[in-house]
Design a protein around this motif. Structure first.
Motif, PDB file in Angstrom:
ATOM      1  N   LYS A  13       8.367   6.747  30.576  1.00 11.51           N
ATOM      2  CA  LYS A  13       7.416   8.002  31.094  1.00 11.51           C
ATOM      3  C   LYS A  13       6.741   8.427  29.949  1.00 11.51           C
ATOM      4  O   LYS A  13       6.079   9.630  30.122  1.00 11.51           O
ATOM      5  CB  LYS A  13       8.724   9.064  31.299  1.00 11.51           C
ATOM      6  CG  LYS A  13       9.697   8.644  32.422  1.00 11.51           C
ATOM      7  CD  LYS A  13       8.937   8.553  33.838  1.00 11.51           C
ATOM      8  CE  LYS A  13       9.694   7.639  34.850  1.00 11.51           C
ATOM      9  NZ  LYS A  13       8.938   7.338  36.124  1.00 11.51           N
ATOM     10  N   GLU A  14       6.580   7.546  29.050  1.00 10.01           N
ATOM     11  CA  GLU A  14       5.500   7.844  27.900  1.00 10.01           C
ATOM     12  C   GLU A  14       5.704   9.313  27.468  1.00 10.01           C
ATOM     13  O   GLU A  14       4.637   9.885  27.076  1.00 10.01           O
ATOM     14  CB  GLU A  14       4.067   7.644  28.539  1.00 10.01           C
ATOM     15  CG  GLU A  14       3.993   6.241  29.031  1.00 10.01           C
ATOM     16  CD  GLU A  14       2.509   5.771  29.418  1.00 10.01           C
ATOM     17  OE1 GLU A  14       1.919   6.405  30.522  1.00 10.01           O
ATOM     18  OE2 GLU A  14       1.920   5.103  28.911  1.00 10.01           O
ATOM     19  N   ILE A  15       6.846   9.735  27.143  1.00 12.62           N
ATOM     20  CA  ILE A  15       7.090  10.990  26.481  1.00 12.62           C
ATOM     21  C   ILE A  15       6.639  11.168  24.962  1.00 12.62           C
ATOM     22  O   ILE A  15       6.901   9.783  24.266  1.00 12.62           O
ATOM     23  CB  ILE A  15       8.427  11.308  26.690  1.00 12.62           C
ATOM     24  CG1 ILE A  15       8.625  11.563  28.164  1.00 12.62           C
ATOM     25  CG2 ILE A  15       8.960  12.603  25.753  1.00 12.62           C
ATOM     26  CD1 ILE A  15      10.331  11.775  28.367  1.00 12.62           C
ATOM     27  N   SER A  16       5.877  11.831  24.552  1.00 12.84           N
ATOM     28  CA  SER A  16       5.175  12.030  23.374  1.00 12.84           C
ATOM     29  C   SER A  16       6.637  12.170  22.217  1.00 12.84           C
ATOM     30  O   SER A  16       7.208  13.116  22.409  1.00 12.84           O
ATOM     31  CB  SER A  16       4.327  13.020  23.278  1.00 12.84           C
ATOM     32  OG  SER A  16       3.777  13.372  21.970  1.00 12.84           O
ATOM     33  N   ILE A  17       6.237  11.903  21.044  1.00 10.95           N
ATOM     34  CA  ILE A  17       7.113  12.110  19.723  1.00 10.95           C
ATOM     35  C   ILE A  17       6.628  13.462  19.303  1.00 10.95           C
ATOM     36  O   ILE A  17       7.211  13.765  18.434  1.00 10.95           O
ATOM     37  CB  ILE A  17       6.962  10.955  18.726  1.00 10.95           C
ATOM     38  CG1 ILE A  17       5.725  10.691  18.421  1.00 10.95           C
ATOM     39  CG2 ILE A  17       7.629   9.656  19.096  1.00 10.95           C
ATOM     40  CD1 ILE A  17       5.498   9.741  17.009  1.00 10.95           C
ATOM     41  N   ASP A  18       5.643  14.172  19.830  1.00 12.32           N
ATOM     42  CA  ASP A  18       5.530  15.490  19.551  1.00 12.32           C
ATOM     43  C   ASP A  18       6.508  16.386  19.790  1.00 12.32           C
ATOM     44  O   ASP A  18       7.008  17.437  19.220  1.00 12.32           O
ATOM     45  CB  ASP A  18       4.212  15.997  20.233  1.00 12.32           C
ATOM     46  CG  ASP A  18       2.839  15.532  19.888  1.00 12.32           C
ATOM     47  OD1 ASP A  18       2.924  14.826  18.844  1.00 12.32           O
ATOM     48  OD2 ASP A  18       1.758  15.886  20.353  1.00 12.32           O
ATOM     49  N   PHE A  19       7.488  15.822  20.810  1.00 10.16           N
ATOM     50  CA  PHE A  19       8.628  16.589  21.174  1.00 10.16           C
ATOM     51  C   PHE A  19       9.483  16.656  19.781  1.00 10.16           C
ATOM     52  O   PHE A  19      10.330  17.630  19.689  1.00 10.16           O
ATOM     53  CB  PHE A  19       9.254  16.212  22.354  1.00 10.16           C
ATOM     54  CG  PHE A  19       8.520  16.466  23.689  1.00 10.16           C
ATOM     55  CD1 PHE A  19       8.341  17.990  23.741  1.00 10.16           C
ATOM     56  CD2 PHE A  19       7.857  15.657  24.329  1.00 10.16           C
ATOM     57  CE1 PHE A  19       7.708  18.540  25.081  1.00 10.16           C
ATOM     58  CE2 PHE A  19       6.953  15.995  25.490  1.00 10.16           C
ATOM     59  CZ  PHE A  19       7.124  17.420  25.837  1.00 10.16           C
TER      60      PHE A  19
END
Ligand code: FES
Length: 254
Positions: free
Chosen positions: A225-231
Motif C-alpha cells: 500500500k506504499e505507506i510512508s515511513i513518515d508515519f
C-alpha cells in the motif's frame, strides 16, 4: 508459458523445511500469482500429493492475508502490489521463481508459505481502538476534520497488516505497521483523547515481539500500500512525548 518454481515446503512449525521444485506449465499472463499456484496445486492434488499451503482470502489486495517472498522480495517484484494482485504477465516463458514464507522470528511458519501473524493482533489489542463515546453516525459527521489530517489518516488506514514490512526489514521490526495503526486513529479527533496512552501501549507491546527500527526504509519499499515511513517519525515523536508526560496514566492533549 512454462515456469520452474522452487517452493519452500515445511509440514509444520517445528518440522524442518526445504525447497522443492515444481514445473508450472500452461500459465497465462492473465493469471494472478495465486492463480498460478492454484494451477500447480490442482496438479499436485491430481497426483495425490500435498498441495502448497498459502494464505489468501480477498485476492483483491484488501485483506492482507496473502504474502510470501517471491525471489527474495515480499509480495514479489512489482512495487505497491500484494501477491494476489501480481500478474504472471510480468514473467517470461522459462523463468525460474523462488517462493518462500516471510522470514521473521515473530512470524513462525505454520506450514509451507503460511505464517502466524498473531503478534500483529497483540499490538492492535494493546491500543488500536477508540473507547470514547463518539455518538451516532450523524454526530460523528458533524465533527470537523481538517482535510490534510483526513487524507493522512486514510493513507495510514490503507495498511492491510500483511506483514511485508516486517519480512523486508533486516531487523524484523514492525514500526511501519504500528505507526500506520497509530496514525489512522491519532490523526482523528475521536482518537485524540487516548493518543499518548495508545502510542505507549502499542509501542511497548510491539517491542515484546519485534526488532528495533534503524531507518533502513525497506518496509516502505515492500509495503503493497506504499505507506510512508513518515508515519514512523510521527510514532517516535508521540512516543517521546508520552514518556515525558509520565506514562500511561496521564491525560492526553496535543
Ligand atoms: S488475498 Fe487479500 S490482500 Fe491478497
Amino acid at each position: 508459458m512454462d515456469l520452474t518454481l522452487h517452493v519452500w515446503r515445511q509440514p509444520g512449525p517445528d518440522a524442518p523445511g526445504q525447497f522443492e521444485t515444481y514445473e508450472a506449465t500452461g500459465i497465462t499472463g492473465e493469471m494472478s500469482f495465486l492463480e498460478m499456484l492454484d494451477v500447480v496445486n490442482e496438479r499436485l492434488i491430481e497426483e495425490g500429493r500435498e498441495p502448497i499451503a498459502f494464505d489468501h482470502d480477498c485476492r483483491e489486495g484488501i485483506c492482507g492475508s496473502c504474502g510470501f517472498m517471491i525471489d527474495g522480495q515480499a509480495h514479489g517484484p512489482q512495487r505497491g502490489t500484494a501477491a494476489c494482485q501480481l500478474h504472471m504477465r510480468l514473467y517470461n516463458d522459462g523463468d525460474e521463481i523462488w517462493i518462500e514464507p516471510f522470514r521473521a522470528s515473530a512470524f513462525p511458519v505454520v506450514r509451507d508459505l503460511a505464517v502466524n501473524r498473531t503478534a500483529f493482533d497483540h499490538i492492535v489489542q494493546a491500543g488500536g481502538y477508540v473507547s470514547q463515546a463518539t455518538g451516532s453516525a450523524p454526530d460523528a459527521n458533524l465533527i470537523p476534520v481538517p482535510k490534510p489530517d483526513a487524507d493522512l489518516a486514510m493513507d495510514a488506514a490503507s495498511c492491510i497488516a500483511c506483514g511485508a514490512c516486517v519480512a523486508a526489514c533486516p531487523n524484523g521490526a514492525a514500526q511501519l505497521y504500528t505507526a500506520a495503526k497509530l496514525a489512522h486513529l491519532n490523526l482523528m479527533p475521536q482518537g485524540e483523547p487516548e493518543r499518548y496512552v495508545r502510542v505507549e501501549r502499542m509501542v511497548d507491546t510491539m517491542e515484546d515481539y519485534f526488532g528495533s527500527c534503524t531507518n533502513m526504509g525497506e518496509c516502505e519499499v515492500a509495503c503493497p500500500k506504499e505507506i510512508s515511513i513518515d508515519f514512523i517519525a510521527m510514532l517516535n515523536k508521540d512516543y517521546r512525548k508520552a514518556k515525558f508526560r509520565g506514562g500511561t496514566s496521564q491525560a492526553n492533549t496535543r
